[in-house]
Motif scaffolding. Structure first.
Motif, PDB file in Angstrom:
ATOM      1  N   LYS A  36       0.827  -1.206   0.000  1.00  0.00           N
ATOM      2  CA  LYS A  36       0.000   0.000   0.000  1.00  0.00           C
ATOM      3  C   LYS A  36       0.863   1.258   0.000  1.00  0.00           C
ATOM      4  N   MET A  37       1.978   1.222   0.718  1.00  0.00           N
ATOM      5  CA  MET A  37       2.885   2.371   0.754  1.00  0.00           C
ATOM      6  C   MET A  37       3.510   2.614  -0.615  1.00  0.00           C
ATOM      7  N   ILE A  38       3.856   1.556  -1.315  1.00  0.00           N
ATOM      8  CA  ILE A  38       4.419   1.683  -2.665  1.00  0.00           C
ATOM      9  C   ILE A  38       3.348   2.220  -3.614  1.00  0.00           C
ATOM     10  N   ALA A  39       2.137   1.674  -3.541  1.00  0.00           N
ATOM     11  CA  ALA A  39       1.046   2.117  -4.412  1.00  0.00           C
ATOM     12  C   ALA A  39       0.688   3.582  -4.172  1.00  0.00           C
ATOM     13  N   ALA A  40       0.793   4.038  -2.929  1.00  0.00           N
ATOM     14  CA  ALA A  40       0.474   5.427  -2.585  1.00  0.00           C
ATOM     15  C   ALA A  40       1.655   6.362  -2.820  1.00  0.00           C
ATOM     16  N   ASN A  41       2.766   5.828  -3.314  1.00  0.00           N
ATOM     17  CA  ASN A  41       3.970   6.600  -3.614  1.00  0.00           C
ATOM     18  C   ASN A  41       4.595   7.224  -2.368  1.00  0.00           C
ATOM     19  N   ILE A  42       4.369   6.605  -1.229  1.00  0.00           N
ATOM     20  CA  ILE A  42       5.032   7.040   0.007  1.00  0.00           C
ATOM     21  C   ILE A  42       6.475   6.585  -0.020  1.00  0.00           C
ATOM     22  N   VAL A  43       6.690   5.405  -0.574  1.00  0.00           N
ATOM     23  CA  VAL A  43       8.027   4.839  -0.734  1.00  0.00           C
ATOM     24  C   VAL A  43       8.202   4.508  -2.206  1.00  0.00           C
ATOM     25  N   ARG A  44       9.326   4.900  -2.754  1.00  0.00           N
ATOM     26  CA  ARG A  44       9.635   4.566  -4.140  1.00  0.00           C
ATOM     27  C   ARG A  44      10.840   3.640  -4.151  1.00  0.00           C
ATOM     28  N   LEU A  45      10.639   2.457  -4.677  1.00  0.00           N
ATOM     29  CA  LEU A  45      11.739   1.501  -4.776  1.00  0.00           C
ATOM     30  C   LEU A  45      12.533   1.764  -6.043  1.00  0.00           C
ATOM     31  N   GLN A  46      13.818   1.542  -5.978  1.00  0.00           N
ATOM     32  CA  GLN A  46      14.669   1.679  -7.150  1.00  0.00           C
ATOM     33  C   GLN A  46      14.313   0.587  -8.152  1.00  0.00           C
ATOM     34  N   PRO A  47      14.443   0.863  -9.450  1.00  0.00           N
ATOM     35  CA  PRO A  47      14.171  -0.165 -10.458  1.00  0.00           C
ATOM     36  C   PRO A  47      14.979  -1.429 -10.189  1.00  0.00           C
ATOM     37  N   GLY A  48      14.317  -2.554 -10.282  1.00  0.00           N
ATOM     38  CA  GLY A  48      14.962  -3.837 -10.044  1.00  0.00           C
ATOM     39  C   GLY A  48      14.992  -4.260  -8.586  1.00  0.00           C
ATOM     40  N   THR A  49      14.499  -3.402  -7.703  1.00  0.00           N
ATOM     41  CA  THR A  49      14.484  -3.721  -6.282  1.00  0.00           C
ATOM     42  C   THR A  49      13.238  -4.532  -5.960  1.00  0.00           C
ATOM     43  N   GLU A  50      13.429  -5.673  -5.362  1.00  0.00           N
ATOM     44  CA  GLU A  50      12.303  -6.518  -5.004  1.00  0.00           C
ATOM     45  C   GLU A  50      12.094  -6.598  -3.506  1.00  0.00           C
ATOM     46  N   GLY A  51      13.160  -6.454  -2.784  1.00  0.00           N
ATOM     47  CA  GLY A  51      13.099  -6.689  -1.352  1.00  0.00           C
ATOM     48  C   GLY A  51      12.226  -5.705  -0.607  1.00  0.00           C
ATOM     49  N   HIS A  52      11.443  -6.248   0.271  1.00  0.00           N
ATOM     50  CA  HIS A  52      10.654  -5.409   1.152  1.00  0.00           C
ATOM     51  C   HIS A  52      11.347  -5.421   2.509  1.00  0.00           C
ATOM     52  N   GLY A  53      10.685  -4.893   3.488  1.00  0.00           N
ATOM     53  CA  GLY A  53      11.255  -4.828   4.822  1.00  0.00           C
ATOM     54  C   GLY A  53      11.481  -3.405   5.258  1.00  0.00           C
ATOM     55  N   PHE A  54      11.252  -2.458   4.347  1.00  0.00           N
ATOM     56  CA  PHE A  54      11.484  -1.057   4.688  1.00  0.00           C
ATOM     57  C   PHE A  54      10.538  -0.558   5.765  1.00  0.00           C
ATOM     58  N   PHE A  55       9.359  -1.166   5.870  1.00  0.00           N
ATOM     59  CA  PHE A  55       8.417  -0.738   6.898  1.00  0.00           C
ATOM     60  C   PHE A  55       9.003  -0.969   8.284  1.00  0.00           C
ATOM     61  N   ARG A  56       9.538  -2.155   8.528  1.00  0.00           N
ATOM     62  CA  ARG A  56      10.149  -2.471   9.831  1.00  0.00           C
ATOM     63  C   ARG A  56      11.453  -1.711  10.038  1.00  0.00           C
ATOM     64  N   ARG A  57      12.233  -1.555   8.984  1.00  0.00           N
ATOM     65  CA  ARG A  57      13.546  -0.905   9.132  1.00  0.00           C
ATOM     66  C   ARG A  57      13.427   0.591   9.379  1.00  0.00           C
ATOM     67  N   ARG A  58      12.538   1.260   8.670  1.00  0.00           N
ATOM     68  CA  ARG A  58      12.496   2.703   8.790  1.00  0.00           C
ATOM     69  C   ARG A  58      11.238   3.225   9.477  1.00  0.00           C
ATOM     70  N   TRP A  59      10.094   2.789   9.016  1.00  0.00           N
ATOM     71  CA  TRP A  59       8.855   3.404   9.488  1.00  0.00           C
ATOM     72  C   TRP A  59       8.510   3.055  10.924  1.00  0.00           C
ATOM     73  N   CYS A  60       8.755   1.838  11.348  1.00  0.00           N
ATOM     74  CA  CYS A  60       8.454   1.484  12.745  1.00  0.00           C
ATOM     75  C   CYS A  60       9.310   2.309  13.699  1.00  0.00           C
ATOM     76  N   THR A  61      10.575   2.473  13.364  1.00  0.00           N
ATOM     77  CA  THR A  61      11.464   3.297  14.195  1.00  0.00           C
ATOM     78  C   THR A  61      10.968   4.732  14.230  1.00  0.00           C
ATOM     79  N   PHE A  62      10.601   5.256  13.079  1.00  0.00           N
ATOM     80  CA  PHE A  62      10.103   6.623  12.976  1.00  0.00           C
ATOM     81  C   PHE A  62       8.833   6.804  13.809  1.00  0.00           C
ATOM     82  N   LEU A  63       7.884   5.876  13.688  1.00  0.00           N
ATOM     83  CA  LEU A  63       6.622   5.976  14.421  1.00  0.00           C
ATOM     84  C   LEU A  63       6.826   5.810  15.920  1.00  0.00           C
ATOM     85  N   ARG A  64       7.771   4.973  16.322  1.00  0.00           N
ATOM     86  CA  ARG A  64       8.079   4.824  17.752  1.00  0.00           C
ATOM     87  C   ARG A  64       8.668   6.111  18.325  1.00  0.00           C
ATOM     88  N   THR A  65       9.442   6.826  17.521  1.00  0.00           N
ATOM     89  CA  THR A  65      10.025   8.095  17.960  1.00  0.00           C
ATOM     90  C   THR A  65       8.940   9.077  18.378  1.00  0.00           C
TER      91      THR A  65
END
Length: 97
Positions: A36-65
């Motif tokens: 949903k974040m990718i579809a809403a253009n909140i996060v833009r993945l580089q071409p050829g990037t398949e890996g997810h996990g950015f929600f736990r790596r960045r957004w959870c930390t940000f929201l906890r702050t």
């Protein structure tokens, strides 16, 4: 106040934060949130990037702050009030500070 870095205050985007909170509230798992974040253009993945996990790596930390997520990765009551308009952004940030 050493834990509250200036970087976090500069990057606080009210519309993106509220969108992500609504995705958390309406999704069953991290992959659905990330898609949903990718579809809403909140996060833009580089071409050829398949890996997810950015929600736990960045957004959870940000929201906890901002006390919008607990350590067990669930939304706090503060997050629910903010998402549903019971708290303004200014009120939220004053509570956090």
């Amino acid at each position: 106040m050493g834990w509250f870095t200036i970087d976090r205050t500069i990057n606080f985007d009210e519309s993106k934060v509220k969108q992500v909170l609504s995705f958390i509230e309406s999704s069953k798992d991290d992959n659905e949130i990330e898609n949903k974040m990718i579809a809403a253009n909140i996060v833009r993945l580089q071409p050829g990037t398949e890996g997810h996990g950015f929600f736990r790596r960045r957004w959870c930390t940000f929201l906890r702050t901002f006390n919008l997520m607990d350590d067990d990765s669930s939304m706090t009551e503060l997050a629910k009030y903010y998402l549903h308009g019971a708290l303004s952004t200014k009120e939220l940030l004053l509570i956090v500070l």
